[in-house]
Write a protein that holds these residues in place. Structure first.
Motif, mmCIF file in Angstrom:
data_model
loop_
_atom_site.group_PDB
_atom_site.id
_atom_site.type_symbol
_atom_site.label_atom_id
_atom_site.label_comp_id
_atom_site.label_asym_id
_atom_site.label_seq_id
_atom_site.Cartn_x
_atom_site.Cartn_y
_atom_site.Cartn_z
ATOM 1 N N HIS A 26 0.741 -1.068 -0.042
ATOM 2 C CA HIS A 26 0.030 -0.169 0.146
ATOM 3 C C HIS A 26 0.843 1.138 -0.065
ATOM 4 C CE1 HIS A 26 -3.693 -2.486 0.679
ATOM 5 N NE2 HIS A 26 -2.846 -3.332 1.356
ATOM 6 N N GLN A 27 0.454 2.257 -0.737
ATOM 7 C CA GLN A 27 1.148 3.468 -0.765
ATOM 8 C C GLN A 27 0.285 4.586 0.108
ATOM 9 O OE1 GLN A 27 1.346 4.884 -4.639
ATOM 10 N NE2 GLN A 27 3.413 3.530 -4.916
ATOM 11 N N ILE A 28 1.236 5.410 0.823
ATOM 12 C CA ILE A 28 0.664 6.440 1.523
ATOM 13 C C ILE A 28 1.581 7.767 1.266
ATOM 14 C CG2 ILE A 28 -0.684 5.218 3.638
ATOM 15 C CD1 ILE A 28 1.754 6.113 5.149
ATOM 16 N N THR A 29 1.162 8.862 1.453
ATOM 17 C CA THR A 29 1.948 10.010 1.312
ATOM 18 C C THR A 29 2.638 10.444 2.688
ATOM 19 O OG1 THR A 29 0.212 11.657 2.070
ATOM 20 C CG2 THR A 29 0.627 10.999 -0.556
ATOM 21 N N VAL A 30 3.920 11.149 2.659
ATOM 22 C CA VAL A 30 4.453 11.578 4.013
ATOM 23 C C VAL A 30 3.560 12.364 4.832
ATOM 24 C CG1 VAL A 30 6.120 13.284 4.737
ATOM 25 C CG2 VAL A 30 6.868 11.703 2.868
ATOM 26 N N ARG A 31 2.847 13.047 4.025
ATOM 27 C CA ARG A 31 1.654 13.930 5.003
ATOM 28 C C ARG A 31 0.658 12.861 5.875
ATOM 29 N NH1 ARG A 31 -1.601 18.793 2.296
ATOM 30 N NH2 ARG A 31 0.685 19.490 2.505
ATOM 31 N N GLU A 32 0.396 11.744 4.939
ATOM 32 C CA GLU A 32 -0.611 10.799 5.673
ATOM 33 C C GLU A 32 0.214 10.388 6.782
ATOM 34 O OE1 GLU A 32 -3.655 9.452 2.124
ATOM 35 O OE2 GLU A 32 -1.525 8.851 1.905
#
Length: 124
Positions: A26-32
């Motif tokens: 899964h991918q998430i952003t640094v902000r998330e």
């Protein structure tokens, strides 16, 4: 693309097999990640691997610890293995390379066979 598997008859039990290279990432952003760190770490603790991206580019991969590494750390922490266990293993390997065991005398069994037999006797 994998070929389709034939249907399993309904009376047979089934199991799911997940190959490590096919595990979903899964991918998430640094902000998330910064906003939901505890939740993301819970998911990783549950076995998920998560890729962290910045501007669509991967910058890190969060994954559960290696089982073997975690076990060794736990054994060191419990005092079962010495803290320098890894260094001792390197030294032992080098010693065995420099001083290989002597072959058994003619007509005698190798000590490795004797040791295996002794261990089998202990477990039975």
């Amino acid at each position: 693309m994998l070929p389709e598997l034939p249907e399993v008859p309904p009376n047979l039990p089934t199991i799911d097999i997940v190959f490590p290279q096919e595990r979903l990432r899964h991918q998430i952003t640094v902000r998330e990640l910064s906003r939901h760190t505890a939740h993301v770490l819970e998911r990783v603790d549950a076995g998920e691997t998560i890729e962290v991206t910045r501007n669509g580019e991967p910058v890190a991969v969060l994954s559960p610890p290696d089982v073997e590494e975690a076990t060794v750390r736990g054994l060191i922490k419990a005092g079962i293995l010495p803290p320098d266990w890894r260094e001792q293993q390197v030294e032992l390997r080098q010693y065995l390379l420099d001083n290989p065991p002597l072959p058994a005398e003619p007509g005698q069994r190798p000590l490795s066979e004797v040791l295996i037999e002794m261990r089998e006797e202990e477990t039975h």
